[in-house]
Design an enzyme around this catalytic site. Sequence first.
Site, PDB file in Angstrom:
ATOM      1  N   CYS A 192       0.837  -1.193   0.000  1.00  0.00           N
ATOM      2  CA  CYS A 192       0.000   0.000   0.000  1.00  0.00           C
ATOM      3  C   CYS A 192       0.875   1.248   0.000  1.00  0.00           C
ATOM      4  O   CYS A 192       2.004   1.229   0.476  1.00  0.00           O
ATOM      5  CB  CYS A 192      -0.903   0.009   1.223  1.00  0.00           C
ATOM      6  SG  CYS A 192      -1.944  -1.449   1.389  1.00  0.00           S
ATOM      7  N   ARG A 207       3.899  -0.159  -6.901  1.00  0.00           N
ATOM      8  CA  ARG A 207       3.888  -1.035  -5.737  1.00  0.00           C
ATOM      9  C   ARG A 207       2.760  -2.061  -5.803  1.00  0.00           C
ATOM     10  O   ARG A 207       2.755  -3.035  -5.055  1.00  0.00           O
ATOM     11  CB  ARG A 207       3.742  -0.197  -4.451  1.00  0.00           C
ATOM     12  CG  ARG A 207       4.903   0.735  -4.194  1.00  0.00           C
ATOM     13  CD  ARG A 207       4.593   1.716  -3.086  1.00  0.00           C
ATOM     14  NE  ARG A 207       4.516   1.081  -1.795  1.00  0.00           N
ATOM     15  CZ  ARG A 207       5.496   1.108  -0.880  1.00  0.00           C
ATOM     16  NH1 ARG A 207       6.623   1.715  -1.153  1.00  0.00           N
ATOM     17  NH2 ARG A 207       5.341   0.535   0.293  1.00  0.00           N
ATOM     18  N   TRP A 216      -3.687  -2.285  -1.267  1.00  0.00           N
ATOM     19  CA  TRP A 216      -3.601  -3.686  -1.680  1.00  0.00           C
ATOM     20  C   TRP A 216      -4.354  -4.488  -0.621  1.00  0.00           C
ATOM     21  O   TRP A 216      -3.988  -4.497   0.551  1.00  0.00           O
ATOM     22  CB  TRP A 216      -2.138  -4.121  -1.755  1.00  0.00           C
ATOM     23  CG  TRP A 216      -1.919  -5.473  -2.356  1.00  0.00           C
ATOM     24  CD1 TRP A 216      -1.846  -5.783  -3.681  1.00  0.00           C
ATOM     25  CD2 TRP A 216      -1.701  -6.704  -1.653  1.00  0.00           C
ATOM     26  NE1 TRP A 216      -1.599  -7.126  -3.849  1.00  0.00           N
ATOM     27  CE2 TRP A 216      -1.508  -7.724  -2.622  1.00  0.00           C
ATOM     28  CE3 TRP A 216      -1.649  -7.051  -0.301  1.00  0.00           C
ATOM     29  CZ2 TRP A 216      -1.266  -9.045  -2.275  1.00  0.00           C
ATOM     30  CZ3 TRP A 216      -1.411  -8.373   0.045  1.00  0.00           C
ATOM     31  CH2 TRP A 216      -1.228  -9.355  -0.947  1.00  0.00           C
ATOM     32  N   ASN A 234      -1.158   1.841   6.236  1.00  0.00           N
ATOM     33  CA  ASN A 234      -0.470   0.652   5.731  1.00  0.00           C
ATOM     34  C   ASN A 234      -0.178  -0.256   6.916  1.00  0.00           C
ATOM     35  O   ASN A 234       0.214   0.225   7.982  1.00  0.00           O
ATOM     36  CB  ASN A 234       0.860   1.014   5.064  1.00  0.00           C
ATOM     37  CG  ASN A 234       0.688   1.751   3.765  1.00  0.00           C
ATOM     38  OD1 ASN A 234      -0.423   1.898   3.264  1.00  0.00           O
ATOM     39  ND2 ASN A 234       1.784   2.230   3.215  1.00  0.00           N
ATOM     40  N   GLY A 235      -0.322  -1.573   6.726  1.00  0.00           N
ATOM     41  CA  GLY A 235      -0.019  -2.511   7.799  1.00  0.00           C
ATOM     42  C   GLY A 235      -1.228  -3.345   8.161  1.00  0.00           C
ATOM     43  O   GLY A 235      -2.256  -3.334   7.466  1.00  0.00           O
ATOM     44  N   GLU A 282      13.564 -19.426 -10.568  1.00  0.00           N
ATOM     45  CA  GLU A 282      13.264 -18.022 -10.845  1.00  0.00           C
ATOM     46  C   GLU A 282      12.548 -17.875 -12.185  1.00  0.00           C
ATOM     47  O   GLU A 282      11.622 -17.069 -12.321  1.00  0.00           O
ATOM     48  CB  GLU A 282      14.558 -17.206 -10.828  1.00  0.00           C
ATOM     49  CG  GLU A 282      14.423 -15.755 -11.259  1.00  0.00           C
ATOM     50  CD  GLU A 282      13.512 -14.916 -10.384  1.00  0.00           C
ATOM     51  OE1 GLU A 282      13.216 -13.780 -10.779  1.00  0.00           O
ATOM     52  OE2 GLU A 282      13.081 -15.388  -9.308  1.00  0.00           O
ATOM     53  N   LYS A 335       8.818 -16.191 -12.639  1.00  0.00           N
ATOM     54  CA  LYS A 335       8.529 -15.060 -13.522  1.00  0.00           C
ATOM     55  C   LYS A 335       7.354 -15.372 -14.456  1.00  0.00           C
ATOM     56  O   LYS A 335       6.480 -14.553 -14.683  1.00  0.00           O
ATOM     57  CB  LYS A 335       9.763 -14.710 -14.355  1.00  0.00           C
ATOM     58  CG  LYS A 335      10.830 -13.963 -13.603  1.00  0.00           C
ATOM     59  CD  LYS A 335      10.384 -12.564 -13.246  1.00  0.00           C
ATOM     60  CE  LYS A 335      11.123 -12.035 -12.033  1.00  0.00           C
ATOM     61  NZ  LYS A 335      10.725 -12.625 -10.759  1.00  0.00           N
ATOM     62  N   GLU A 393       4.078 -15.378 -12.497  1.00  0.00           N
ATOM     63  CA  GLU A 393       3.732 -14.058 -11.962  1.00  0.00           C
ATOM     64  C   GLU A 393       3.005 -13.190 -12.978  1.00  0.00           C
ATOM     65  O   GLU A 393       2.020 -12.520 -12.633  1.00  0.00           O
ATOM     66  CB  GLU A 393       5.005 -13.315 -11.524  1.00  0.00           C
ATOM     67  CG  GLU A 393       5.543 -13.694 -10.158  1.00  0.00           C
ATOM     68  CD  GLU A 393       6.772 -12.881  -9.799  1.00  0.00           C
ATOM     69  OE1 GLU A 393       6.835 -12.396  -8.668  1.00  0.00           O
ATOM     70  OE2 GLU A 393       7.663 -12.720 -10.655  1.00  0.00           O
ATOM     71  N   HIS A 441      11.406 -38.985 -10.463  1.00  0.00           N
ATOM     72  CA  HIS A 441      10.802 -39.164  -9.134  1.00  0.00           C
ATOM     73  C   HIS A 441       9.451 -38.473  -9.019  1.00  0.00           C
ATOM     74  O   HIS A 441       9.012 -38.171  -7.910  1.00  0.00           O
ATOM     75  CB  HIS A 441      11.768 -38.652  -8.059  1.00  0.00           C
ATOM     76  CG  HIS A 441      13.055 -39.400  -8.005  1.00  0.00           C
ATOM     77  ND1 HIS A 441      13.144 -40.702  -7.548  1.00  0.00           N
ATOM     78  CD2 HIS A 441      14.305 -39.048  -8.382  1.00  0.00           C
ATOM     79  CE1 HIS A 441      14.394 -41.102  -7.626  1.00  0.00           C
ATOM     80  NE2 HIS A 441      15.128 -40.124  -8.131  1.00  0.00           N
ATOM     81  N   LYS A 487       4.418  -4.888  -5.186  1.00  0.00           N
ATOM     82  CA  LYS A 487       5.864  -4.762  -5.372  1.00  0.00           C
ATOM     83  C   LYS A 487       6.612  -4.900  -4.059  1.00  0.00           C
ATOM     84  O   LYS A 487       7.582  -5.630  -3.956  1.00  0.00           O
ATOM     85  CB  LYS A 487       6.183  -3.419  -6.026  1.00  0.00           C
ATOM     86  CG  LYS A 487       7.665  -3.191  -6.283  1.00  0.00           C
ATOM     87  CD  LYS A 487       8.206  -4.209  -7.276  1.00  0.00           C
ATOM     88  CE  LYS A 487       9.667  -3.995  -7.591  1.00  0.00           C
ATOM     89  NZ  LYS A 487      10.209  -5.069  -8.440  1.00  0.00           N
TER      90      LYS A 487
END
Length: 631
Positions: free
Chosen positions: A2, A27, A77, A112-113, A504, A508, A511, A527, A626
């Site tokens: 946020c 963000r 957010w 925020n939080g 990674e 990506k 995402e 396996h 973000k």
Amino acid sequence: MCGIVGAVSNRNIVPLLVQGLERLEYRGYDSCGVAVYVQSDKPGLRRVRSTLRVAELAQQVDTISMKGSLGIAHTRWATHGAPVVRNAHPHFSCGRGAGTYATFGNVGLVHNGIIENHEALRLSLELKGYKFDSQTDSEVIVHLIDSLYRGDLADAVRRTTAQLHGTYAIAVVCKDEPYRLIGARVGSPLILGIGKDGNEHYLASDALALSGLTDKIIYLEEGDQVDVRPKTYVVFDKAHKLLTSAERPIRVVDVRSNCIEVAPYSHYMQKEIFEQPRAIADTLEGVEGITPELFDQQMNHQPGANAARVFAQIDSVLILACGTSYYSGCTAKYWLESIARIPTQVEVASEYRYRDSVPNPNTLVVTITQSGETADTLAALRHAQSLGMHHTLTICNVATSAMVRECSLAYVTRAGVEIGVASTKAFTAQLAGLFLLSLCLAQAKGRLPEAEEARHLKAMRHLPAALQAVLALEPQVMAWADDFAQCENALFLGRGLHYPIALEGALKLKEISYIHAEAYPAGELKHGPLALVTSSMPVVTVAPNDALLEKLKSNMHEVRARGGVLYVLADTDTRIESGEGLHVIRMPENYGELSPMLHVVPLQLLAYHTACARGTDVDKPRNLAKSVTVE
């Protein structure tokens, strides 16, 4: 996560608030809003909120000609409650017996939080006659402030925060004090911006929000409360002690607005992928030799022999990180154990503090974070410190962040501001810092011969040129992306040092394209994952010419034998040729220990162009933020 912007001035600050929100869009958010004190037939606090983009909010603001010299704004957010208008910030309290889903209010707040005891506080306030219109924990705070207000907003905020359990950065305004802005923080970042002409000041969760307004910033510490007026400000600590300018100094921060210009690229993510040669060059600027002093970048102690002393004492490394930063830590584990010969453990920060572990006071605790404000990583660091592990070092991209302030040592990468939610240049800059750490620890333990040091330094200096050559592969990667855009699942394989790079690459892709992707060590195929392989599931393989190449080729044969289609990133001398069901992109050169930094770039481009082909929001993928500043 946020974003907060606030301002108090003697002029109309609405355009500044909206511009600040635009700066914070990177963000991630799912709603936004602005509230100001308006002078009209009915003076007071007025707000506009939206679940669309900031641009739509700006249109609403223009439609009603909103103006004011005191205001707060927010990008949210969602954590508590769905992304609908009534849950968007700013929140208002209109007094006992009145709902808050209104245009005007007594007290306004952005937050925020996460407030952990919001349910108990909500029940208490409801018994006092307060009505709640949102599902958020934040609305509890504004009603509590209203219930405690006796003509002094700073006093009401102070008594309110004393009852809060959890994390918060808040900015608060009141209709009865039209030239006063109060801020407070615990666990979430909040900064004070000093106006250039001395007639206005600002609050923000991120210095970038104030780009173009000021470069003079005060970073508020845990428990601080700030009382801001157009020409003055005062800061109090958690014990309500008035702090001096020496205790909360003004820092000059280089936050340039041109960093948020996307042209000539189509998206920030593409721009940041192509900025990696420069980011690595900047991150390694000034590295003439391998010395512990490279990690004496912490602003709260004098540079000198501190890193040398710590490196001589430690006998193991514990890496704490989340998401992409975690994968950079997994890569570093290979370097630290093969080059420095130091036992290394990598932990997901969000899990580390919730399990029993065996602390070792001689461990170097390394945190990795792009923003330096990641809540889970900060909490993991503090947990490690509480266990008696006080040798701490961070690899971080923000020199003024909480993480850098709280660690005793730091290597500050210089990737520059990263706007796209999916990290690219910050990741490779982290790898550069971690490779330097591996070399420094090897040297401290007497395990880095001069010839090896010279070889590694030469290779690192060549990295920007090597990355530029890899970026030239973009047209070939785009051809792959056309195939991937038609799929809903993908498998990524790597071995040894390149397994984290496969992880990674899968991250990506999922995402930003929303394709389900998994990564495995290639030796694990038989396996379990081999059961998933069909002609409709592309299999990406990272194939450098290293000691595991022949093993990897055997794994590739297993895929082809089951009708799987391979997409291989191969070094030039691997003798892997394109054919039916086998697509090969040749890397420009073999880069030895540093090859993960090169192999990850085509995977970034693959995710980017696949997302473009599928028409997703590349820079702002759904449900993601973000900077994750809540647990």
